[in-house]
Design a protein around this motif. Structure first.
Motif, PDB file in Angstrom:
ATOM      1  N   CYS A 164      14.111   5.447  -8.498  1.00  0.00           N
ATOM      2  CA  CYS A 164      12.877   4.733  -8.183  1.00  0.00           C
ATOM      3  C   CYS A 164      12.467   5.207  -6.800  1.00  0.00           C
ATOM      4  CB  CYS A 164      13.092   3.224  -8.198  1.00  0.00           C
ATOM      5  SG  CYS A 164      13.549   2.567  -9.808  1.00  0.00           S
ATOM      6  N   ILE A 165      11.189   5.482  -6.662  1.00  0.00           N
ATOM      7  CA  ILE A 165      10.660   6.043  -5.419  1.00  0.00           C
ATOM      8  C   ILE A 165       9.552   5.125  -4.923  1.00  0.00           C
ATOM      9  CG2 ILE A 165       9.553   8.057  -4.375  1.00  0.00           C
ATOM     10  CD1 ILE A 165      10.635   9.605  -6.938  1.00  0.00           C
ATOM     11  N   LEU A 166       9.611   4.782  -3.660  1.00  0.00           N
ATOM     12  CA  LEU A 166       8.587   3.943  -3.052  1.00  0.00           C
ATOM     13  C   LEU A 166       8.067   4.639  -1.807  1.00  0.00           C
ATOM     14  CD1 LEU A 166       7.107   1.192  -3.186  1.00  0.00           C
ATOM     15  CD2 LEU A 166       8.857   0.351  -1.596  1.00  0.00           C
ATOM     16  N   GLY A 167       6.787   4.970  -1.805  1.00  0.00           N
ATOM     17  CA  GLY A 167       6.194   5.648  -0.657  1.00  0.00           C
ATOM     18  C   GLY A 167       6.900   6.952  -0.324  1.00  0.00           C
ATOM     19  N   TYR A 182       9.847  -5.145  -6.497  1.00  0.00           N
ATOM     20  CA  TYR A 182       8.536  -4.529  -6.667  1.00  0.00           C
ATOM     21  C   TYR A 182       8.069  -4.661  -8.109  1.00  0.00           C
ATOM     22  CZ  TYR A 182       9.088  -2.823  -1.994  1.00  0.00           C
ATOM     23  OH  TYR A 182       9.246  -2.776  -0.634  1.00  0.00           O
ATOM     24  N   TYR A 183       6.811  -5.076  -8.274  1.00  0.00           N
ATOM     25  CA  TYR A 183       6.210  -5.287  -9.585  1.00  0.00           C
ATOM     26  C   TYR A 183       5.041  -4.322  -9.761  1.00  0.00           C
ATOM     27  CZ  TYR A 183       8.936  -9.550 -10.051  1.00  0.00           C
ATOM     28  OH  TYR A 183       9.971 -10.446 -10.157  1.00  0.00           O
ATOM     29  N   ASP A 195       4.055   5.564 -12.628  1.00  0.00           N
ATOM     30  CA  ASP A 195       3.552   6.153 -11.388  1.00  0.00           C
ATOM     31  C   ASP A 195       2.255   5.422 -11.045  1.00  0.00           C
ATOM     32  OD1 ASP A 195       2.584   7.701  -9.301  1.00  0.00           O
ATOM     33  OD2 ASP A 195       2.942   9.607 -10.311  1.00  0.00           O
ATOM     34  N   THR A 196       2.285   4.622  -9.988  1.00  0.00           N
ATOM     35  CA  THR A 196       1.108   3.831  -9.652  1.00  0.00           C
ATOM     36  C   THR A 196       1.087   3.485  -8.165  1.00  0.00           C
ATOM     37  OG1 THR A 196      -0.138   1.815 -10.196  1.00  0.00           O
ATOM     38  CG2 THR A 196       2.260   1.632 -10.175  1.00  0.00           C
ATOM     39  N   ASP A 197      -0.100   3.223  -7.675  1.00  0.00           N
ATOM     40  CA  ASP A 197      -0.229   2.689  -6.314  1.00  0.00           C
ATOM     41  C   ASP A 197      -0.709   1.232  -6.355  1.00  0.00           C
ATOM     42  OD1 ASP A 197      -2.867   3.096  -7.048  1.00  0.00           O
ATOM     43  OD2 ASP A 197      -3.350   4.398  -5.368  1.00  0.00           O
ATOM     44  N   ASP A 198      -0.679   0.633  -7.547  1.00  0.00           N
ATOM     45  CA  ASP A 198      -1.007  -0.786  -7.730  1.00  0.00           C
ATOM     46  C   ASP A 198       0.312  -1.552  -7.752  1.00  0.00           C
ATOM     47  OD1 ASP A 198      -1.979  -3.272  -8.375  1.00  0.00           O
ATOM     48  OD2 ASP A 198      -2.825  -2.678 -10.314  1.00  0.00           O
ATOM     49  N   VAL A 199       0.782  -1.919  -6.569  1.00  0.00           N
ATOM     50  CA  VAL A 199       2.132  -2.461  -6.415  1.00  0.00           C
ATOM     51  C   VAL A 199       2.079  -3.774  -5.635  1.00  0.00           C
ATOM     52  CG1 VAL A 199       4.444  -1.972  -5.481  1.00  0.00           C
ATOM     53  CG2 VAL A 199       3.021  -0.082  -6.327  1.00  0.00           C
ATOM     54  N   HIS A 243       0.841  -1.195   0.000  1.00  0.00           N
ATOM     55  CA  HIS A 243       0.000   0.000   0.000  1.00  0.00           C
ATOM     56  C   HIS A 243       0.876   1.244   0.000  1.00  0.00           C
ATOM     57  CE1 HIS A 243      -3.473  -2.538   0.374  1.00  0.00           C
ATOM     58  NE2 HIS A 243      -2.867  -3.167   1.348  1.00  0.00           N
ATOM     59  N   LYS A 244       1.684   1.361  -1.063  1.00  0.00           N
ATOM     60  CA  LYS A 244       2.565   2.511  -1.265  1.00  0.00           C
ATOM     61  C   LYS A 244       2.569   2.847  -2.743  1.00  0.00           C
ATOM     62  CE  LYS A 244       5.775   1.515   2.515  1.00  0.00           C
ATOM     63  NZ  LYS A 244       7.179   1.303   2.884  1.00  0.00           N
TER      64      LYS A 244
END
Length: 166
Positions: free
Chosen positions: A130-133, A60-61, A44-48, A30-31
């Protein structure tokens, strides 16, 4: 035979990659994930979803559609005993930037990994960032593996010199 290394201490808010299972586990995250390449945002997505495997930072996919036209089928293939056959993609960014075989997916994932269908992972070290949360990630050491290292992980991580037998 190389012995398992001593896991790093786990600080509050961290998880140890040495607690990850083998075979790997897949789970939703949920990020928001964002990927920049060639000076432009290519995903750019929150479907991870992430794959967790002993000694590795998570991979991460993202949905393949999140990349728009930034991916073209690349050369070569590989096989994971758990996830199945992988194919590679060349990643295209701004200014004509191309990273050859910098992304991959499993077009027909093995049972238990069906959630990876139509999802793509990228090597963070090949991208601008790459950016996560909201956190800029570090690539997994070694260049061969595709994990994303974040501050909420404790290692050591497979990929460092001497870790081939882990």
């Amino acid at each position: 035979m190389q012995l398992r290394p001593v896991p790093d201490p786990v600080r509050p808010g961290q998880e140890s990659v040495w607690d990850y299972p083998r075979p790997p586990r897949v789970e939703r995250v949920h990020k928001r994930a964002q990927i920049d390449f060639g000076g432009v945002r290519i995903a750019d997505t929150d479907d991870v979803v992430r794959v967790l495997e002993t000694s590795h930072p998570p991979v991460y996919y993202l949905p393949i559609v999140a990349f728009g036209d930034a991916l073209t089928l690349g050369e070569g293939a590989s096989f994971c005993e758990f996830k199945g056959g992988a194919r590679y993609f060349d990643v295209h960014g701004g200014g004509g930037a191309v990273a050859v075989r910098a992304a991959w997916n499993y077009p027909h994932p093995m049972p238990g990994y069906e959630i990876l269908d139509d999802r793509v992972a990228v090597y963070a070290g090949e991208m601008d960032r790459c950016i996560l949360g909201g956190e800029v990630v570090e690539p997994q050491p070694g260049g061969f593996y595709g994990g994303w290292v974040t501050k909420d992980l404790a290692g050591p991580f497979k990929g460092v010199p001497g870790s081939m037998g882990w």
